[in-house]
Design a protein around this motif. Structure first.
Motif, mmCIF file in Angstrom:
data_model
loop_
_atom_site.group_PDB
_atom_site.id
_atom_site.type_symbol
_atom_site.label_atom_id
_atom_site.label_comp_id
_atom_site.label_asym_id
_atom_site.label_seq_id
_atom_site.Cartn_x
_atom_site.Cartn_y
_atom_site.Cartn_z
ATOM 1 N N GLU A 224 0.822 -1.217 0.000
ATOM 2 C CA GLU A 224 0.000 0.000 0.000
ATOM 3 C C GLU A 224 0.852 1.262 0.000
ATOM 4 O O GLU A 224 0.564 2.209 -0.743
ATOM 5 N N HIS A 225 1.919 1.279 0.798
ATOM 6 C CA HIS A 225 2.663 2.526 1.004
ATOM 7 C C HIS A 225 3.960 2.592 0.210
ATOM 8 O O HIS A 225 4.529 3.681 0.082
ATOM 9 N N GLN A 226 4.432 1.456 -0.306
ATOM 10 C CA GLN A 226 5.632 1.414 -1.159
ATOM 11 C C GLN A 226 6.801 2.202 -0.565
ATOM 12 O O GLN A 226 7.374 3.095 -1.214
ATOM 13 N N PRO A 227 7.198 1.899 0.684
ATOM 14 C CA PRO A 227 8.357 2.603 1.250
ATOM 15 C C PRO A 227 9.628 2.261 0.480
ATOM 16 O O PRO A 227 9.779 1.140 -0.024
ATOM 17 N N LYS A 228 10.531 3.211 0.373
ATOM 18 C CA LYS A 228 11.839 2.921 -0.194
ATOM 19 C C LYS A 228 12.531 1.910 0.719
ATOM 20 O O LYS A 228 12.533 2.079 1.941
ATOM 21 N N PRO A 253 8.656 -3.749 -5.784
ATOM 22 C CA PRO A 253 9.450 -4.065 -6.979
ATOM 23 C C PRO A 253 10.733 -3.252 -7.098
ATOM 24 O O PRO A 253 11.692 -3.709 -7.731
ATOM 25 N N ASN A 254 10.771 -2.068 -6.506
ATOM 26 C CA ASN A 254 11.961 -1.226 -6.600
ATOM 27 C C ASN A 254 12.922 -1.411 -5.435
ATOM 28 O O ASN A 254 13.897 -0.655 -5.309
ATOM 29 N N ALA A 255 12.665 -2.406 -4.587
ATOM 30 C CA ALA A 255 13.557 -2.644 -3.455
ATOM 31 C C ALA A 255 14.965 -2.973 -3.945
ATOM 32 O O ALA A 255 15.154 -3.679 -4.947
ATOM 33 N N ASP A 256 15.958 -2.448 -3.251
ATOM 34 C CA ASP A 256 17.367 -2.699 -3.533
ATOM 35 C C ASP A 256 17.812 -3.844 -2.622
ATOM 36 O O ASP A 256 17.855 -3.677 -1.395
ATOM 37 N N VAL A 257 18.124 -5.001 -3.192
ATOM 38 C CA VAL A 257 18.488 -6.189 -2.404
ATOM 39 C C VAL A 257 19.941 -6.539 -2.682
ATOM 40 O O VAL A 257 20.330 -6.736 -3.833
ATOM 41 N N ARG A 258 20.730 -6.610 -1.606
ATOM 42 C CA ARG A 258 22.160 -6.891 -1.735
ATOM 43 C C ARG A 258 22.563 -7.948 -0.710
ATOM 44 O O ARG A 258 22.010 -8.003 0.392
ATOM 45 N N ILE A 279 24.617 5.110 2.645
ATOM 46 C CA ILE A 279 24.863 6.470 2.171
ATOM 47 C C ILE A 279 24.316 6.641 0.747
ATOM 48 O O ILE A 279 23.660 7.646 0.440
ATOM 49 N N GLU A 280 24.553 5.657 -0.101
ATOM 50 C CA GLU A 280 24.015 5.711 -1.467
ATOM 51 C C GLU A 280 22.484 5.697 -1.442
ATOM 52 O O GLU A 280 21.823 6.482 -2.139
ATOM 53 N N PHE A 281 21.912 4.814 -0.640
ATOM 54 C CA PHE A 281 20.464 4.660 -0.547
ATOM 55 C C PHE A 281 19.805 5.923 -0.006
ATOM 56 O O PHE A 281 18.817 6.421 -0.549
ATOM 57 N N MET A 282 20.353 6.461 1.093
ATOM 58 C CA MET A 282 19.765 7.664 1.691
ATOM 59 C C MET A 282 19.924 8.863 0.760
ATOM 60 O O MET A 282 19.073 9.759 0.730
ATOM 61 N N GLY A 283 21.007 8.874 -0.013
ATOM 62 C CA GLY A 283 21.184 9.961 -0.986
ATOM 63 C C GLY A 283 20.121 9.956 -2.048
ATOM 64 O O GLY A 283 19.697 11.020 -2.533
ATOM 65 N N ARG A 284 19.648 8.756 -2.414
ATOM 66 C CA ARG A 284 18.580 8.675 -3.409
ATOM 67 C C ARG A 284 17.252 9.112 -2.849
ATOM 68 O O ARG A 284 16.381 9.548 -3.576
#
Length: 284
Positions: A224-228, A253-258, A279-284
């Motif tokens: 529902e909320h699609q949080p980053k 679907p846009n989740a960054d998985v590492r 840092i990369e994620f929060m910058g986006r």
């Protein structure tokens, strides 16, 4: 320089210890630890991030240096942990914040996010599970206790609370265990030796069933909320498997998985890599 400060907040009569660093005018990251540790687990990560964001890392009720009231005066459930930490964010004036959730911090933080979706700006999940496929066979004796909450099944779980077991949780899946400082596991074991601390942890192991029951609600919140979301995972975790990280992309679907080549306590060996990803994620 961004010094770390060590504070205690009075949360409606409950003392919550927390670490804080960084410029409060920058985006806030609320760091929630897991079992059986405390905010001490973020000791290397916080200085790496303090120049980029505002960091707040509380000890959950019953953990670390936060209050440890007896079980007849405080209900040790994940609902109650989330209530105290959610109120803690209000007491110290956090209006909006991103979440870093690990282990027990995941069901605690996700309860807060579901109750306050407009206040949570993003989620970093480091081995913080929200899907049944993420549960390994290591949960079998705990699930047996959920199905049959007998004293025998409860006592069997005391093996998870020994210093040797705690150390194993830190070292399992790590290529070179000489890289894992003894300080974290020794401190965890020390806190667990306080009167009543062992039974508090057994209560929480029993109540972990409530988290699994909430997985569909957590997943509905995601849809529902699609949080980053950034899921950064020690792939050799004996408790939370890589499919639990990959499952986030089903609802986000846009989740960054590492994945990192380490175990459950990824910060013990890969704090620099985790910091760089955040840092990369929060910058986006």
């Amino acid at each position: 320089m961004n010094p770390v400060t060590y504070r205690t907040a009075d949360v409606d009569g409950f003392e919550v210890f927390y670490r804080e660093a960084g410029d409060a005018s920058k985006p806030t990251l609320l760091l929630l630890h897991g079992f059986p540790t405390s905010s001490h687990m973020f000791r290397e990560l916080i200085p790496l991030l303090a120049g980029h964001c505002h960091l707040v890392a509380p000890d959950l009720p019953g953990f670390g240096r936060s209050a440890l009231p007896p079980r007849d005066r405080f209900s040790y459930t994940f609902d109650r942990l989330a209530q105290v930490i959610g109120r803690f964010t209000e007491v110290i004036g956090l209006d909006r914040f991103a979440l870093y959730v690990f282990d027990y911090g995941a069901p605690t933080g996700l309860r807060i996010a579901m109750a306050n979706p407009g206040r949570v700006t993003a989620i970093v999940s480091q081995n913080g599970n929200a899907y049944e496929e993420g549960l390994s066979d290591g949960w079998n004796p705990i699930q047996r206790y959920w199905r049959e909450p007998t004293d025998a099944n409860r006592q069997a779980l005391r093996a998870l609370l020994t210093p040797a077991s705690i150390r194993w949780q830190y070292e399992h899946g790590v290529a070179d265990t000489a890289q894992v400082s003894p300080d974290g596991s020794a401190l965890d074991a020390c806190y667990l030796q306080r009167p009543g601390a062992d039974d508090i942890q057994l209560d929480l192991l029993l109540d972990y069933a409530s988290n699994v029951a909430l997985y569909p609600a957590f997943q509905a919140y995601f849809r529902e909320h699609q949080p980053k979301l950034l899921a950064i995972w020690g792939r050799n975790d004996p408790f939370f498997l890589p499919p639990g990280a990959e499952a986030y992309q089903r609802d986000l679907p846009n989740a960054d998985v590492r994945f990192l080549d380490t175990g459950h306590f990824a910060l013990e060996t890969h704090a620099g890599e985790v910091a760089g990803a955040i840092i990369e994620f929060m910058g986006r």
